[in-house]
Motif scaffolding. Structure first.
Motif, PDB file in Angstrom:
ATOM      1  N   LEU A 492     -21.428  14.644  24.537  1.00  0.00           N
ATOM      2  CA  LEU A 492     -20.620  15.728  23.982  1.00  0.00           C
ATOM      3  C   LEU A 492     -21.070  16.085  22.566  1.00  0.00           C
ATOM      4  N   PHE A 493     -21.306  15.081  21.717  1.00  0.00           N
ATOM      5  CA  PHE A 493     -21.742  15.356  20.349  1.00  0.00           C
ATOM      6  C   PHE A 493     -23.081  16.094  20.321  1.00  0.00           C
ATOM      7  N   GLU A 494     -23.985  15.715  21.210  1.00  0.00           N
ATOM      8  CA  GLU A 494     -25.274  16.406  21.251  1.00  0.00           C
ATOM      9  C   GLU A 494     -25.089  17.866  21.649  1.00  0.00           C
ATOM     10  N   ILE A 495     -24.235  18.131  22.643  1.00  0.00           N
ATOM     11  CA  ILE A 495     -23.994  19.519  23.065  1.00  0.00           C
ATOM     12  C   ILE A 495     -23.364  20.323  21.934  1.00  0.00           C
ATOM     13  N   LEU A 496     -22.332  19.772  21.316  1.00  0.00           N
ATOM     14  CA  LEU A 496     -21.641  20.499  20.248  1.00  0.00           C
ATOM     15  C   LEU A 496     -22.549  20.736  19.050  1.00  0.00           C
ATOM     16  N   TYR A 497     -23.417  19.767  18.748  1.00  0.00           N
ATOM     17  CA  TYR A 497     -24.327  19.960  17.613  1.00  0.00           C
ATOM     18  C   TYR A 497     -25.307  21.104  17.889  1.00  0.00           C
ATOM     19  N   GLN A 498     -25.837  21.153  19.100  1.00  0.00           N
ATOM     20  CA  GLN A 498     -26.856  22.157  19.416  1.00  0.00           C
ATOM     21  C   GLN A 498     -26.270  23.566  19.513  1.00  0.00           C
ATOM     22  N   ILE A 499     -24.952  23.706  19.757  1.00  0.00           N
ATOM     23  CA  ILE A 499     -24.348  25.049  19.841  1.00  0.00           C
ATOM     24  C   ILE A 499     -23.416  25.295  18.657  1.00  0.00           C
ATOM     25  N   SER A 500     -23.587  24.524  17.591  1.00  0.00           N
ATOM     26  CA  SER A 500     -22.673  24.620  16.449  1.00  0.00           C
ATOM     27  C   SER A 500     -22.731  25.970  15.748  1.00  0.00           C
ATOM     28  N   ASP A 501     -23.799  26.755  15.970  1.00  0.00           N
ATOM     29  CA  ASP A 501     -23.894  28.068  15.345  1.00  0.00           C
ATOM     30  C   ASP A 501     -23.232  29.162  16.175  1.00  0.00           C
ATOM     31  N   GLN A 502     -22.672  28.827  17.332  1.00  0.00           N
ATOM     32  CA  GLN A 502     -22.004  29.797  18.195  1.00  0.00           C
ATOM     33  C   GLN A 502     -20.558  29.998  17.749  1.00  0.00           C
ATOM     34  N   PRO A 503     -19.901  31.060  18.250  1.00  0.00           N
ATOM     35  CA  PRO A 503     -18.479  31.254  17.924  1.00  0.00           C
ATOM     36  C   PRO A 503     -17.627  30.077  18.387  1.00  0.00           C
ATOM     37  N   LEU A 504     -16.470  29.917  17.749  1.00  0.00           N
ATOM     38  CA  LEU A 504     -15.599  28.797  18.056  1.00  0.00           C
ATOM     39  C   LEU A 504     -15.173  28.792  19.518  1.00  0.00           C
ATOM     40  N   SER A 505     -14.947  29.969  20.078  1.00  0.00           N
ATOM     41  CA  SER A 505     -14.530  30.048  21.484  1.00  0.00           C
ATOM     42  C   SER A 505     -15.594  29.477  22.408  1.00  0.00           C
ATOM     43  N   VAL A 506     -16.850  29.736  22.104  1.00  0.00           N
ATOM     44  CA  VAL A 506     -17.950  29.221  22.925  1.00  0.00           C
ATOM     45  C   VAL A 506     -18.030  27.697  22.795  1.00  0.00           C
ATOM     46  N   ILE A 507     -17.862  27.178  21.586  1.00  0.00           N
ATOM     47  CA  ILE A 507     -17.946  25.732  21.358  1.00  0.00           C
ATOM     48  C   ILE A 507     -16.837  25.002  22.119  1.00  0.00           C
ATOM     49  N   ILE A 508     -15.598  25.514  21.996  1.00  0.00           N
ATOM     50  CA  ILE A 508     -14.480  24.874  22.691  1.00  0.00           C
ATOM     51  C   ILE A 508     -14.655  24.970  24.197  1.00  0.00           C
ATOM     52  N   ASN A 509     -15.083  26.127  24.682  1.00  0.00           N
ATOM     53  CA  ASN A 509     -15.278  26.308  26.120  1.00  0.00           C
ATOM     54  C   ASN A 509     -16.346  25.356  26.650  1.00  0.00           C
ATOM     55  N   ALA A 510     -17.452  25.212  25.915  1.00  0.00           N
ATOM     56  CA  ALA A 510     -18.530  24.318  26.353  1.00  0.00           C
ATOM     57  C   ALA A 510     -18.064  22.866  26.359  1.00  0.00           C
ATOM     58  N   GLY A 511     -17.308  22.470  25.322  1.00  0.00           N
ATOM     59  CA  GLY A 511     -16.811  21.100  25.275  1.00  0.00           C
ATOM     60  C   GLY A 511     -15.868  20.785  26.422  1.00  0.00           C
ATOM     61  N   LEU A 512     -14.963  21.704  26.732  1.00  0.00           N
ATOM     62  CA  LEU A 512     -14.026  21.475  27.832  1.00  0.00           C
ATOM     63  C   LEU A 512     -14.726  21.503  29.186  1.00  0.00           C
ATOM     64  N   LEU A 513     -15.688  22.402  29.346  1.00  0.00           N
ATOM     65  CA  LEU A 513     -16.436  22.447  30.609  1.00  0.00           C
ATOM     66  C   LEU A 513     -17.205  21.151  30.836  1.00  0.00           C
ATOM     67  N   PHE A 514     -17.845  20.639  29.777  1.00  0.00           N
ATOM     68  CA  PHE A 514     -18.559  19.364  29.916  1.00  0.00           C
ATOM     69  C   PHE A 514     -17.589  18.243  30.271  1.00  0.00           C
ATOM     70  N   SER A 515     -16.418  18.237  29.639  1.00  0.00           N
ATOM     71  CA  SER A 515     -15.433  17.195  29.922  1.00  0.00           C
ATOM     72  C   SER A 515     -14.999  17.242  31.385  1.00  0.00           C
ATOM     73  N   ILE A 516     -14.763  18.454  31.900  1.00  0.00           N
ATOM     74  CA  ILE A 516     -14.351  18.604  33.302  1.00  0.00           C
ATOM     75  C   ILE A 516     -15.446  18.119  34.234  1.00  0.00           C
ATOM     76  N   TYR A 517     -16.678  18.515  33.971  1.00  0.00           N
ATOM     77  CA  TYR A 517     -17.780  18.111  34.853  1.00  0.00           C
ATOM     78  C   TYR A 517     -18.078  16.619  34.722  1.00  0.00           C
ATOM     79  N   TYR A 518     -17.854  16.035  33.546  1.00  0.00           N
ATOM     80  CA  TYR A 518     -18.090  14.599  33.377  1.00  0.00           C
ATOM     81  C   TYR A 518     -17.134  13.797  34.256  1.00  0.00           C
ATOM     82  N   ILE A 519     -15.845  14.156  34.212  1.00  0.00           N
ATOM     83  CA  ILE A 519     -14.866  13.472  35.070  1.00  0.00           C
ATOM     84  C   ILE A 519     -15.180  13.739  36.540  1.00  0.00           C
ATOM     85  N   PHE A 520     -15.604  14.958  36.843  1.00  0.00           N
ATOM     86  CA  PHE A 520     -15.947  15.316  38.225  1.00  0.00           C
ATOM     87  C   PHE A 520     -17.106  14.464  38.743  1.00  0.00           C
TER      88      PHE A 520
END
Length: 738
Positions: A492-520
């Motif tokens: 998660l930290f690696e993903i958030l670091y690499q997209i840290s220049d994107q809008p906040l909505s994109v960062i939150i969406n990517a973090g939640l999507l990764f979390s969902i797929y990780y549990i999946f």
């Protein structure tokens, strides 16, 4: 006056001790006479039986080596000897002696201080009194040696401690000796105590001597660093200890020497890093490797302490040497783990050549593979401490798996939290580093090493649980949770670091999507990962929670960002990726688990379905009709008033239909509750916000839906009644025919 009181008190204590000793001897004689009268036959047999004497009684420490050395266990549940038992027995039997000699030394020290405060004696006299007191205690211990071996060893050790402190105070406080003279005297005391320990055959005394030998440089230190001289002295001392260990089975002194030597080495390297320290690290590695291999060379066995020494020597040496190379910018730093792996590979080849696949083979194989893995990790500039500790923790777990000795599992459970701490420190570099490359950066590669070792740990624990129930299920479960958590946070930290220049909505969406797929993914791999039903249920609830958060938070933020032209409309498709695991889990996974055993699960599931459908229709409607954020406000209000009650009414009808068809009362309740919410919302709020046209449309559509649903339910109820009646008739016909 004070001296007279002290002398009188001393004479009284001496007289009391003499009287008490006389009574004890008299009591012993009476007991012996009584035994002769009560058990004459035992007395006669004992007189005929030859008496076996030992010239050197064993202390509790002297059997540590034999108790710790082991052969490959023939059964899985072999009873293991507690390697701490000799130490605990020694403390139980001699704790009063240790406290007594410590108290005596303190008493003498306070008496001397009191005499100094009263100006009774000068500085030279004080030193002479201290030295004479120490010598007197040593002589007393010598005379007690024949009948009270352990007691005399502790007494002698206390006397040696008095000599050390006397010389230290004479140098540091009174300046009677120069530094070189004081150091020579302390070295002579150390040499004397080592010789006495050897001839007395006393491991207790050698421990006192060893502490004095390693603390001697600190006793005469003036604050000026002369590390070459210091490490040369320590090397000579360690070689002397190595010779003694080969002559006497005293494992404890190798551990003490290892700890002190590495403290000095690490302090030197951190304070003043230079190339000379590399030579001392290599010499130290050779010496302590010889310490660890003494039983292996003699008897082809490895004790617990030997294995721990092998692991610690390899990894502490790697840490020190690689740190020096990195600090001095030398290349390649991986030469040391590769060379050490080669040393262990030679021993592994020797075991393989003998076709011996016991514990030494497993230990050398584990260390070799671990060092090679570490070399690859360091080549990619991973964090040194994190990588070393992660690999070392896995090695300890592997050795426990192969040997069955729980001490290695305990060491693993101690080291693993430290791995988590240093991994957290490594993650903190994301907040200070700029422009790290994707994946191939030191922070994520260090995390990758930790992830690989964690998967290895989970595999080893899984193999253990296949054969036996875990002894500590709490620690096993806690380890599993922490392991999955570390893997999750690392990616998660690696993903958030690499997209840290994107809008906040994109960062939150990517973090939640990764979390969902990780549990999946964890749920998909539940069988290979041997995830228990309890964990699986917990993951399902966590999955539902993340989906709800994703729908309620990400959807609104993504929609608003699209309307503000911060991102394109196509990004909404990326947000909808959660539907793939969502549909699979809801359609295939939930019905096949114990999730629906509780009634609350039906409500949670229905809430999630209702929220998902309502949210996607809501945001799809907004994006289809609005061009900017201002246009979206009336559309949002219009959807909530007009379309949302219709959607909920349809869903309520579906829930009731499914509940009746599958005989699930909870779905019926949910459907009727949802209908009630729609009706209350419609009459209490919506109807007052609509225009006339919308009000008419809403009432007509809702009325039709409710009538059709009622008709369908009545029809379904009649079909069910007919089926029941038909079944009863068939049962009656069968009874009449019989």
């Amino acid at each position: 006056m004070e001296i007279g009181l002290v002398v009188i008190l001393f004479l009284v204590i001496l007289w009391g001790y003499n009287k008490l000793n006389h009574k004890i001897r008299k009591l012993e004689n009476e007991i012996m006479e009584l035994n002769k009268k009560l058990f004459p036959e035992n007395q006669e047999s004992s007189e005929k039986r030859p008496v076996q004497t030992s010239s050197s009684p064993l202390t509790p420490f002297q059997n540590i080596s034999s108790e710790m050395s082991f052969e490959p266990p023939t059964e899985k549940n072999v009873s293991q000897k507690d390697w701490l038992a000799p130490i605990l027995d020694f403390l139980k039997q001699n704790i009063l002696t240790v406290i007594g000699i410590f108290t005596l030394v303190l008493g003498i020290g306070y008496f001397v201080k009191y005499a100094i405060d009263k100006n009774w004696i000068g500085e030279t006299a004080r030193t002479i009194i201290g030295l004479c007191t120490g010598i007197g205690i040593i002589i007393t211990g010598h005379f007690l040696r024949k009948n009270y071996n352990t007691f005399s060893s502790i007494i002698t050790g206390g006397g040696i401690a008095v000599l050390y402190f006397s010389l230290t105070i004479a140098f540091r406080e009174y300046h009677i000796f120069t530094q070189n003279t004081a150091f020579i005297f302390i070295c002579l005391i150390t040499l004397f105590s080592i010789i006495v320990s050897y001839f007395y055959n006393s491991q207790v005394l050698i421990v006192f001597s060893l502490f004095g030998g390693f603390l001697a440089p600190l006793m005469v230190s003036t604050g000026q660093s002369n590390y070459v001289f210091l490490l040369t002295y320590l090397t000579i001392l360690n070689i002397g200890m190595l010779v003694i260990v080969f002559l006497k089975p005293w494992k404890s002194i190798s551990c003490i020497a290892f700890v002190f030597t590495n403290i000095y080495l690490f302090y030197w390297v951190i304070e003043k890093t230079d190339f000379t320290s590399i030579y001392f690290y290599i010499i130290t590695y050779i010496i302590f490797y010889a310490f660890a291999l003494q039983d292996y060379l003699k008897k082809n066995t490895l004790s617990v302490i030997d294995i721990l020494m092998l692991v610690l020597v390899n990894f502490t040496s790697v840490i020190g040497l690689v740190y020096i190379f990195n600090k001095l910018h030398y290349e390649p730093a991986i030469i040391f783990p590769v060379v050490f792996a080669g040393v262990n590979a030679v021993l592994l080849y020797k075991e393989h050549g003998k076709r011996s696949f016991g514990i030494p083979y497993s230990v050398f194989a584990g260390i070799t593979v671990s060092l090679i893995t570490l070399a690859f990790a360091l080549q990619f500039k991973t964090n040194l401490i994190t990588s070393v500790w992660a690999v070392e923790a896995t090695l300890l777990l592997f050795i426990w798996k192969k040997t069955g000795f729980t001490i290695f599992r305990m060491c693993f459970y101690v080291l693993f939290p430290l791995v988590i701490l240093v991994q957290m420190v490594t993650w903190s570099e994301y907040f200070t580093s700029k422009q790290l490359p994707v994946i191939f950066n030191p922070v994520f590669l260090t995390s990758l090493v930790t992830i690989i070792t964690i998967f290895t740990n989970l595999y080893l624990l899984r193999k253990q649980n296949e054969n036996d129930k875990p002894e500590n299920p709490f620690f096993e479960n806690l380890f599993s949770v922490l392991s999955y958590g570390i893997i999750y946070v690392s990616v998660l930290f690696e993903i958030l670091y690499q997209i840290s220049d994107q809008p906040l909505s994109v960062i939150i969406n990517a973090g939640l999507l990764f979390s969902i797929y990780y549990i999946f993914i964890l749920l998909l791999l539940r069988n290979p990962l041997r995830i228990t039903k309890g964990f699986e249920t917990g993951f399902l609830y966590l999955f539902i929670f993340l989906v709800v958060i994703h729908i309620s938070l990400s959807a609104s933020m993504i929609t608003d960002a699209i309307l503000r032209k911060e991102i394109s409309k196509n990004y909404y498709v990326f947000y909808l990726l959660y539907l793939l695991p969502f549909v699979y889990i809801g359609w295939r996974r939930l019905p096949s688990t114990d999730f629906f055993k509780s009634t609350i699960a039906y409500w949670i599931f229905s809430f999630m379905i209702t929220m998902a459908i309502s949210s996607e229709l809501y945001h799809g409607y907004i994006l289809a009709n609005a061009e900017n954020i201002q246009q979206s406000y009336p559309l949002k209000e219009h959807f909530r008033i007009l379309y949302l009650p219709i959607i909920w009414a349809i869903l309520a009808s579906i829930f009731i239909y499914v509940g009746l068809k599958r005989n699930i009362p909870e779905f019926n309740k949910i459907g009727f509750v949802l209908v009630g919410i729609v009706i209350v919302k419609l009459y209490a709020y919506d109807v007052w916000q609509m225009d006339n046209v919308s009000r008419i449309i809403a009432f007509i559509i809702l009325g039709i839906i409710l009538l059709l649903s009622s008709f369908m339910f009545q029809r379904l109820k009649n079909i069910i009644r007919n089926l029941v009646d038909h079944k009863n008739e068939n049962a009656q016909n069968e009874d009449s025919e019989s």
